[in-house]
Each structure stands twice: as structure tokens, then as C-alpha cells.
Scaffold this active site. Sequence first.
Site, PDB file in Angstrom:
ATOM      1  N   GLU A 134       0.849  -1.187   0.000  1.00 43.90           N
ATOM      2  CA  GLU A 134       0.000   0.000   0.000  1.00 43.90           C
ATOM      3  C   GLU A 134       0.888   1.242   0.000  1.00 43.90           C
ATOM      4  OE1 GLU A 134      -3.671   2.131   2.446  1.00 43.90           O
ATOM      5  OE2 GLU A 134      -2.828   0.271   3.191  1.00 43.90           O
ATOM      6  N   ALA A 275       1.781  -0.232  10.655  1.00 44.40           N
ATOM      7  CA  ALA A 275       1.385  -1.607  10.377  1.00 44.40           C
ATOM      8  C   ALA A 275       0.569  -1.607   9.097  1.00 44.40           C
ATOM      9  CB  ALA A 275       0.572  -2.189  11.538  1.00 44.40           C
ATOM     10  N   GLU A 277      -2.622  -3.879   6.961  1.00 44.26           N
ATOM     11  CA  GLU A 277      -3.728  -4.817   7.171  1.00 44.26           C
ATOM     12  C   GLU A 277      -3.848  -5.903   6.118  1.00 44.26           C
ATOM     13  OE1 GLU A 277      -5.690  -1.325   4.810  1.00 44.26           O
ATOM     14  OE2 GLU A 277      -4.102  -1.569   6.296  1.00 44.26           O
ATOM     15  N   GLU A 311      -5.646  -2.652  12.722  1.00 45.09           N
ATOM     16  CA  GLU A 311      -5.369  -3.507  11.559  1.00 45.09           C
ATOM     17  C   GLU A 311      -6.340  -4.679  11.498  1.00 45.09           C
ATOM     18  OE1 GLU A 311      -3.536  -2.086   9.535  1.00 45.09           O
ATOM     19  OE2 GLU A 311      -2.633  -0.670  10.929  1.00 45.09           O
ATOM     20  N   GLU A 333      -9.745   4.285   6.184  1.00 39.99           N
ATOM     21  CA  GLU A 333      -8.915   4.702   7.308  1.00 39.99           C
ATOM     22  C   GLU A 333      -9.700   5.493   8.344  1.00 39.99           C
ATOM     23  OE1 GLU A 333      -6.273   3.386   7.904  1.00 39.99           O
ATOM     24  OE2 GLU A 333      -5.551   2.641   5.970  1.00 39.99           O
TER      25      GLU A 333
END
Length: 908
Positions: A134, A275, A277, A311, A333
Amino acid sequence: MSNKTIYLNDYRAPAYWIERTDLYVDLRDGQTKVSSRLSMHVNPDADRDERQQLQLHGRELALESVELDGQPLNEDDYELDDEYLTLPVGRLLGDLENDELCFDLTIVTLIEPEKNTSLEGLYRSSGMYCTQCEAEGFRKITYYLDRPDVMSEFFTSIEADADRYPVMLSNGNKIEDKQLDNGRRLVRWHDPFKKPAYLFALVAGDLECVEDRFLTMSGREILLQIFVEAKDLDKCQHAMDSLKHSMRWDEEVYGREYDLDIFMIVAVDDFNMGAMENKGLNIFNTSCVLAKAETTTDAGFQRVEGVVAHEYFHNWSGNRVTCRDWFQLSLKEGFTVFRDAQFSSDMGSETVKRVEDVSLLRSAQFVEDGGPLAHAVRPDSFIEISNFYTLTIYEKGAEIVRMLHTLLGADTFRKGSDLYFDRHDGQAVTVEDFVAAMADASGRDFTQFMNWYRQAGTPELTLSEEYDDQAREYHVTIEQYCRPTSESDEKAPYHIPLNVCLWGEAGALAIRLKDQAPDVETADNTQAIIELREQRTELCFVDVPERPVLSFLRGFSAPVKVHFERDNDQLLRLVRSESDGFARWDACQQLLLNAIAALETVAANETEEQAQICEPIAEAFVELLQDETADPAMIALMLTLPSLTYLIELRDNVDLDKLDRAREILRIAIANRCFSTLWRLYQSYDHGVAYQPEAEQIAMRSLKNTALAYLMLAVDQGDEQENRTLILDACEAQYRYANNMTDQLAALQALLNADCAAERANMALGAFYEQWQSETLVMNLWLQVQAVRRSGNALAHVRDLKNHPAYDNNNPNKIRSLIGAFCGQNLMAFHASNSQGEASSEAYEFLAGEVLSLDRRNPQIAARLLVPLTRWHKFNGERQALMKSALQSIANRKELSKDVRELVEKSL
């Protein structure tokens, strides 16, 4: 690389979809081979012209071969440049009228993960292969339709040396694991849920695993695994507990059950983000998963819990339902940040969590909204999507979702989220789809509410009041305004929920509104949610028996700035009486802001006038500290002065030295007036209690260490040797004998920031390093406390630390801990004056040099690092010019990444 601007209005669905993706990743030193077979079919909605060619994204790839339906293509059959592989599908297949056209495309690429310092795509970190895809990292692995609306079923095969890489992971469920010739091994994974390429993940390394199991609400058993280096096995339990709590909470609050048979987390030290996901295989920065009392602060424990939850919650709000395009980034988000904030509130203190979130919003996101980098939560354009992973997308996006929750209430909001997930499962959608689900579930019209997504900037509310004691009516006029930003000079009115309460001498007063409109929902007879829709709103409260104190924006019901003058007596009533924890804290903050503003106007030698300003505040704090019924965490929050960053945000043409002096005068006055009360409180604490990262203990440690910081400030400024020795000994004892990192680090910071403790501080710094040098995350804390130290030679010290063995100029965590902390948090050092008292450019030039050096290796981190320079508009003329000059020196570099160039050019 193209610096082309991408526009939301130009969105078009692709002419071809990818039904299935088969990857074979052959990991070898020096060069990794990636073979991909893409099963594709035409988009029946695409016209003949759109079907003529297929353009696949690719970057930094060596193309070895291309096959179409098993037939090799030569170089004349396609076009290749730095960003695309373009295939003339119309010429090669010729069946463009067929709406059921499908074909297989096989592509072989060569990549070099060992040289990938950008940490995007596939890279090797400390001997371990891992990915970060991402937003657009997958195109660094193979040629692909690397866009979030292309969702495919993935089969991933990983081949590697069996001894060196005993752990080989990818998304989904493992379907094959076998030994090959020559000591190599093949592991195959299948993810049955279609996903965009940004959610792809791969990990291969020599890792150890902590396992547990979770029984879902439907009775399915899920295997939970956390993979770490062997030395970190004892730091995983908190993350595992947080994961299980998150899974249960998501079932109970949102009705969302996990869908695969296995959920995996991998900890990686070199990672640009916190982090990621990725479906079923979350990759975490070590700082967001490893936690142990001796090495992790309370804030670190809370961060692990929050990030693990965030996440995991993405499995539904982001993975099962994903974004149509990157303009919709806050769709996943913002919604997920709201969900993780709800979770953290339920796990700990709702008020403390709310105050922490609002503090971040006010001190950082409002700054973003008010500067040259302001953008809408759903922007209209971008050049580099990585630059839009901002507080506006995350934190303001979460506040927008929170407003919907406030307007609808928990039950109706849950109906809306259920409808959203059920309606769009397996789809890539837009913010309009999310808001439409809320509207359909509630029967409400949210057309105007969409202005929150479309418009940049922070709305400002100006309130005026008048009380008519004869008519017993209380009149309030509210006007809303949003300042011009780059996307628009004129802003349409926002739909704003305002949570209000009226306070009298004896407590909350009953609320009745004259000609009460349907837009006003009274939660009980003492509070109301008022919905502002017009630029000017006039309210009349009736049957009000006395002049009330208006408490507005309770719970911070909308992300707005408020201009409303209230005197100290009114604010103190709220501090003493308010039942809403946030509103009580906010009234205390306003008292402090008023005092600091008053102190700015007083000359440095006017000590009597300074004392008159500070005394009411200090007296209120003594009273607060003596309240045995108050939550210790709340007292600690109320004792904490507004940050210098937030104070700057509230001003234009800032005189930083005068502002800092005013803040310090107030801090010292509080420390001196509350000294004996703070000392009794500090002594009453059980310093030997066994550590637990639980809300009650965290609250007590927070108050104890706030008290210690004030005590150290008092003795640093005072002349009483007896008190000085007493407090310094107590602080040093806490440092030496602390059984947890929270207390040890707090004592170290207190020593570092007291001039009278310089010798002890330097000894403690050395001892801390000797004790913890093998713990990477603790060394990040060691770097950070020095970077933010109030010191006249802070920049020189930061330069020295860059050459210290504890620092690594390629590791994002180290860069953030040292360079990022110094430039973004140590504002008096970053904006330091020279020996003649004039603004100095030294720190600005230092940051510009760091950005240019880092830009060649890791553009994402370089772009995030330069943000302090973009805030030049807040300062007075001399500092402005120097900061802009530093930005211009970056802009003058010809070979500059898209990430950095976009921010610099917008800032200038």
C-alpha cells in the site's frame, strides 16, 4: 518518473479485470524471479476504444518474458517504459466486441529486494524478505493493474532456501508445503477472498512463532500466530491479548466475524508505516507489536493495543469492503480509526482517549488544515498518493464518522454499518456509498453533511450570548465560517452536531428551546444535540432561572474551532462541575490558554503582574490535586499545559521566544504553588507495585510522573538546597529502581530537563545505554529523549547522535526518533535564535540536508520528515524567510522524488 496530477473526476473503471492471480516468487540472493499468471476478462461496460490496449503498472522491474494465452510475445508486441507495460490487446486478440472475452497473461520479472531501500514492494530487512504494497508497491514486484478497484483471487507460491527461510508466509490459507531439490522448499498459499494488489503480502525469514486460538461467535476455531525474531518471543503476549480482545469486541459491537482459518502478524524492524492490514497476514512495525514492562512504556502498550485493533478491524472496513480509488482512502482509514478509538475507549478510559485524540487533532491536524498542505478528506487531486496518508485522512476522517454516530445514535449507526457491509461485501466503493448506507438506514438526508468530505479547512464557530432575567431567556448566536484553502475560497455551510449543556450554581439546568425544531434532539432534559446547518443560527433557551454557563462541544462533538470569550469564574465552574470529562478538561485548557495569552503581554520583569495572572490557576490546581474522588488520569491531563505546537496553531505571526517564556512562567508558578501537594502525592504512590498495563495503574503512573516533572521544575528554578537534594534523590531513585520503562523513562526525562541535574542526567544517559543497548526499541526512546531535550546545544548533540552506533540512517524508526523528534517536537531548538538573539537558519538547513539525503533512498520518509518546514506561514517575517529558503534549497534539486517535490512546491 511522471509528476502528472491525478484527478478524481478522471476516474474510469479499467477496461479489463483480473479474475485470478497466480504468483510464483523464487527468492534468491541478488535477484528474485517473479512469475505471474493473470486470468483476465473484459469489463463489459468498457467501449471498444477502451478495450484496444491493456496498460499494466510497473516500476524498477526487469522484464524477462511475456506470454498471451501461452504464446510468447516479442518486443514488437508491446511497449515498455519506466511506469507501464502496454499491450495492444485489440491487435493481438482482435475479439473486442465479445463481452465475455477472457485470456491468460503470463509475465516474468526480475527484481533486487536487497537493494530496495524505499521499503516499498518486496524488500529484504535484516535477512528477512517482506512486502509493503500500500499504496502502489505491488507494481515494484510485477506488472499489474495496481489499483484498488481491481480485486482478484490470489494463489501465491514461494520458493526459497529451506534452512535460511524456514518461515514462508502469504495471504489466506496454506495449501501446500513441500521440499524441493538442492535444499530448497516450496510453500503455496490461497486467499479465497478477492482483494486488490495493495493487500498482497509475503514474508520469508528465520522467525519464531507465538500461537493461540480464538473461538468465533459461530463456533469456528481460528489459529492466531505472531511471528518475531527469537529474541522477541517474550514481548508478544500483550499483542496476542489485544488481538483476541479486538476479535471479540468486533463481534459484539459490529457483528463482524473473522473469515479465514488463520490470522497472522509479523513484526518487522524496517517499516515505513506503523502496520499494514494485508488480508490474513498483517505486517507490523516492531514498535507496534512488541511490548514488555521492562522495555515498553504505558503509551507503548496502548499503542500496541490500538494498532493491533486497527489492523484487525480493517478486515471488514478496508479489506472485505475496500476503496474504489485512492481518493476514497478515508473510507477505510477514517472509519477504522473511529472503530479503534471506540475499542480503546472501552478497554480503558473513554475520557482520556477522547482528550488524547482531540489533542492530536488540535495540535497537528488543525495545523495541516490551516497551512499550504491543506486538503479535503476526500481530495480532488494528487500527484503522489503516499503524501495523502495524513492526519486529515485518518483523524479528521474518524471525526466525520464520529459525527454520524452522534447524529444517529449507537443503535441506528450500527444498522447503517450493517447495511454498508452487507450491501458492499467484496466490492470497491466510495464515501458516498458509506454515507448512503447511513442515510438509508436512518431515513435522514446527509446531502449537506458531504461538505465535510469535499471541503478542506477547519470550520470556526463564533458564539455570543445574552441572558434576559426578566423573560428567563438565554439567547445564543452561533456563526460558522471556514477560511479559504487552495481548493476553494468560498465554503458552503457545514452540517455540525453541537452537544450543549447549561450549568447553574447548583448543577445542570433543564433545557427547553423556544420553537424547538426537529433538528434538535434532546438526549435528556439537561443536554441537547443541536444541528447547525446555516451560517448563522440563533437559539433561545426558555425557562432558564439564572444566568447559565454554556458548555458547548461536549465530547468534542465536531472537529471545529470555537471563539467564545468566557471569564475565569465561568471556566472554573465548568472545571469543578462538568460531568462530561472532555468538557471539563477543555475548560481547564481554556483557563491555561487565557493565562498564557495574558502573560505574553507582560514584560519579563513585571513579576507582580505575572503572579496575579498565575495565582488563580495555581490555586485551582491545588484544589484539583486535593480532590480524592477525581480520576488520576484526568488530573494529570488537566495539569498538562497546552503544547507549544498547539499554542502556535492558535496564533499568526508568532513570536516564539515570547510565547515560550509565557508558557514557562505559568509552568513554574504552578510547580511552586503546588509543590507541597505534589510532593505528598508523589510520596503516597506505591513505587514497588507489580506492573500491569491496566487503566487504573496507567492513570496512577501518569499522575505520579506529571507530579515528578513539576517537582523537578520547581527545584530547578528554586534556591532551597534542602528541597533540591530531596527531589533530585527521589528522581534518581525512581530511575534506578523502577520496575517498568514508563517510570524509568519519566525519571530520565525529568533529569535531562533540569539544569541542576546535569551531572546526574549524563550519568543516567550512559547507564541507560549500557543497560538497554541490545534492545532496539528502547534505543529509539533513548534517541528521542535526547532529541527533545531543552538544551542550548541540542542541534549539535543531534548531529553527534547521528554517528552513534544506536542510530541507523536507513531505519525509519531511528530517523523518526532522532531527526523527526528534534525537528517536530523540540520547537525551541529547531527554531533557535543565534547568540545575537536573531533567528537562525542552522536547524532549517540541517533538516533540508537530511531530506535531500534521504530522498535518494526512501522518498516516503523524506517527505514526512520535511513537514516542519512547511509551517513557515505561522512565524514572524525573519523566521518565515529562513524556512522558505530551506524549502527552496530542496526544490532546487533537479532529481527529486514525486513525494518530496509535491509537498515542497505546494508549500512554496
